[in-house]
Design a protein around this motif. Sequence first.
Motif: not given
Length: 599
Positions: A81, A208, A253, A256, A583-584
């Motif tokens: 991740n 991300r 998303s 952060s 998504g990473y």
Amino acid sequence: MKNTLMRTLLCSAAFSPSLAQAQSETTFDLAPILVYGGLLPTTLEATGATIEVLDSEDLKEGGASVADALAVLPGVSLSANGGLGTRSSIRVRGLDGTYLGVRVDGIEVTDPSSTQTSFNFGTLTSGTLDRVTLIKGTQSALYGSDAIAGVIDIQTWRPTRDGASGRTTLEYGSYNTRTATSSVGFRDDRIELAFSLSRVATDGFSARSSDTEDDGFDQSSANVFAAYQLTDAVRVGVAGLWSDGTSDFDRSSSNSTGSTEEVRSGLRVFTEVSQGAWEHEFSVSGFRSDRFDADGFTKEFIGERLKAEYVGQVELTSATALAFGIDWTEERASLDGTEFEASNTAAFAEIKHAPRDDLELSANLRYDDFSDFDGQFSGRAALAWTATDATTVRTSFGTGYRAPSLYERFGPYSGPDLAPETSRSFDLGVEHRIGETAILRATAFYIEIDNLIQYSTATSSYAQVPGTTASKGLELSGSYSFSDRLSFTGNYTYTLAKNDGVRLARVPRHELSMAADFDVTDRLSSTLRVTHVADVLDGFGTLTPLADYTVVDLSAQYDLTDRTNAYVSLRNLTDETYETVRGYNTSGRALYVGIQADF
């Protein structure tokens, strides 16, 4: 990762912790030396689980992340991740870290407070480590729960010659990554001492792909090992570990700001006693993991494990040996002060018989008696047949289980009457050597798991789900030496993993890794590696394909003196953009330079 295949060990199961440590000066190559491949010693030609060994040079090539070095081995894949320090899982033969045991100097380091008992490889750095051994295949007959896919056994730095010695490494690279490690030790006929200290810090990159801020990581770690030969018959020792780190991550998303602090500590003391044909080992170990996320739904996770163990062994005849033992383990978890605990007591045994010079048989049996659900039997049988001087055939069958974690049994989403997941595994391998220049190896494997435990949205709790999880595939590997200066290694793995007919997420169907090692001069060496991963599905609900990718790495080392070298590593040479988790982000092109000195 020069000649990794040539260092592959094929043994009956997994290393016995301190007995293996006592053999730390052994060089792992193709010579007919003894290694501890289970409760009993065996030779490199013995059978069972395929054991891949990464030495300190392999780990240096992989950089600060041990997971990156493991990911190029046959049958191994990585899901991360983000960058260094973020949540990362190693998959072995299609099964994730939930089914993988991990030990450091004999201390079990999987986290009892995790949702599923597992280890976060994203925070495992290579600085203080000397050797990482991956034992593939079901090892529950030796280790009990959480070893269906295999076991990773890690040994920290040890002195390799008598007297005082040490090693220091400094490295700097992309993303403002700084690494410093120093190890010192002493060894003679009675004493072995080793102490290592490491510091890693990086600004990192955004975990991300939805934002651009950096997610950094910093961690300090220390390891100690000491052993003393009290008499000719008695040896005592202690091993300890400690790490303290902070990892930034993207909470979502749109947020952060995530950050996790984690402190890990562990200690193991042991005594080895020799009495004629008998060998005895007594040990006690403890481990604690403390994770804190100030803004998390659950803020503090504390996991603790206490274990006591006895192992004995005796040679019954020149062809037959027996080992047996008992252990007791207690695990505790605390989630924001709410505490859970459970314990189990186990008895286990192994017998090895070699009726002929070209045939070896081994069998293991274990019974675990748990405090809060029914006991579990697990077993394993293996044989090796040397068909010719150049060809060896190996096969093994084993049963295993995964006990529901403390979180699954007692946490806020605990399920009623959860039972252990159960497994059966089989592998068949052939190894063929072509003179002194080449080795070819093929291993087919099959693993199936019943009573799978998953979170159920219907009941908002963990529950056993119907169907069978099955992972099957083929591992191919080989090496060829063109000359004293040029050699080639490669491996390919095909894996098809499904649950009730539906493919598992994040399991590559195709993985290919190839490397060329070239000694340009007597002092300058280089390695070019190409890794290709294809046909991976990921997502929530309906799985969709991730893009296939190819990563090229180039490294070089120059020996300044017999004990000092400078090195450079250029990773992701072509600046490939790819994902291992949807998504990473993963690292772009990155350059690292370092210097290492032995003294």
